[in-house]
Design an enzyme around this catalytic site. Structure first.
Site, PDB file in Angstrom:
ATOM      1  N   CYS A  80      40.903  -3.907 -36.550  1.00 12.66           N
ATOM      2  CA  CYS A  80      40.681  -3.354 -37.739  1.00 12.66           C
ATOM      3  C   CYS A  80      40.168  -1.808 -37.871  1.00 12.66           C
ATOM      4  CB  CYS A  80      40.319  -4.216 -38.850  1.00 12.66           C
ATOM      5  SG  CYS A  80      40.733  -3.830 -40.455  1.00 12.66           S
ATOM      6  N   ASP A 139      33.401  -8.073 -43.393  1.00 16.28           N
ATOM      7  CA  ASP A 139      33.478  -8.024 -44.848  1.00 16.28           C
ATOM      8  C   ASP A 139      32.499  -8.935 -45.552  1.00 16.28           C
ATOM      9  OD1 ASP A 139      36.333  -7.469 -43.731  1.00 16.28           O
ATOM     10  OD2 ASP A 139      36.291  -6.516 -45.694  1.00 16.28           O
TER      11      ASP A 139
END
Ligand code: RI2
Length: 322
Positions: A125, A194
């Site tokens: 990512c 996250d």
């Protein structure tokens, strides 16, 4: 501006857990300055509505409720005038944004220590914090290379290879499913987060847990780069982190999907990597083993039990591994 920011966070025009947090705080700061003169309770009410709108955009990145909480909590103080509240709020927003940017720089400095000459890294990512470590290591003259995944379905890997390329870091761009194939060549997996739960489980982009599993199997170290506001306070209450499931159209066009009768497209955006597969979490407060997550939440995030009932339910997380 406020609803535009909310929309951009929702459609991922603004993305990345840290960027989302700063954008939300910036939007709240600007919104507070546009509210017309009125009473303090009216001001607080409008600000609470604005906070709720931002919180409803994406459910997983705990940076969002933590950031909103960090600035909104100032409004609970006693102010003599609305202007005083407005100014204090604006100061708090600016301070949050500056601290967040400083945290990423500090993580870069600490994380760079863990990247050695000759290392082969793998990243998944697009994490500002993880990239800060790699870019800083490069600035310090470390000679290493990176495998960067494509990151289906949104292809955030393209952003990552741009940053790595700009920093002059030799990079191999691979499809997500090639991670195991190259894992034996990799010395260090480095990803962002996250959300991190009290049990040290790391919520990050879908596919991270498979990569961590492959790393575990081949005895490759896994390092997570995350600001302390990625730690999820509510996990202390044993709550689970909500995993966002996005529009199936990100995976398959509606036309193609519609041509099937028995196929449902699933599109979870994140997964949970258990603490046992994580060697180190680099935060701006230092590098810690995942088992120390509780200390970060208790000592650094400044939540008390009253905050849980106050109304930033946002990311109720616990890091469910299965
Ligand atoms: P920084 C991103 O989520 C990725 O999962 C990334 O690893 C994480 O946020 C942390 O990013 P998305 O918004 O805060 O792409 O380190 O779904 O930039």
């Amino acid at each position: 501006m406020l609803s535009l920011t909310a929309e951009k966070i929702k459609n991922m025009e603004i993305r990345g857990a840290g960027r989302i947090a700063r954008a939300a705080v910036r939007a709240l700061g600007e919104y507070s300055s546009t509210l017309p003169a009125g009473t303090l309770p009216e001001f607080r009410e409008k600000m609470e509505e604005a906070a709720s709108l931002l919180l409803s955009t994406r459910p997983t990145a705990v940076s969002l409720p933590n950031a909103v909480h960090a600035v909104m909590s100032v409004l609970r103080r006693d102010f003599s005038t609305l202007e005083e509240a407005r100014e204090e709020f604006s100061r708090r927003c600016e301070a949050f944004i500056a601290a967040s940017e400083q945290a990423v720089r500090r993580i870069g400095e600490i994380g760079a220590h863990h990247i050695r000459d000759g290392d082969v890294l793998l990243t998944h990512c697009n994490s500002e914090a993880a990239l800060a470590c790699m870019v800083e290591a490069r600035k310090r003259g470390r000679d290493f290379s990176v495998f960067a995944t494509e990151v289906r379905p949104r292809n955030q890997g393209l952003l990552t290879i741009r940053t790595l390329d700009d920093a002059g870091i030799p990079t191999n761009y691979i499809v997500d499913s090639a991670a195991r194939t190259f894992m034996n060549e990799v010395d260090l997996v480095i990803v962002g987060a996250d959300a991190i739960s009290v049990n040290g489980a790391v919520v990050n982009k879908i596919g991270t847990s498979l990569i961590a599993l492959a790393a575990h199997e081949s005895r490759t170290r896994v390092m997570v780069a995350a600001e302390t506001y990625k730690f999820a306070p509510r996990t202390i209450l044993g709550e689970y982190i909500a995993i966002e499931e996005r529009d199936p159209a990100e995976v398959l066009s509606p036309e193609l999907a519609g041509s099937f009768s028995h196929v449902r497209v699933r599109n979870p955006a994140f997964d949970v990597t258990p603490a046992e597969y994580v060697d180190l979490i680099v935060t701006e407060a230092g590098a810690i083993p995942p088992q120390m997550a509780y200390i970060i939440i208790r000592d650094l995030l400044g939540w008390d039990i009253g905050d849980f009932t106050h109304g930033y339910p946002g990311n109720a997380g616990g890091g469910r591994e299965k």
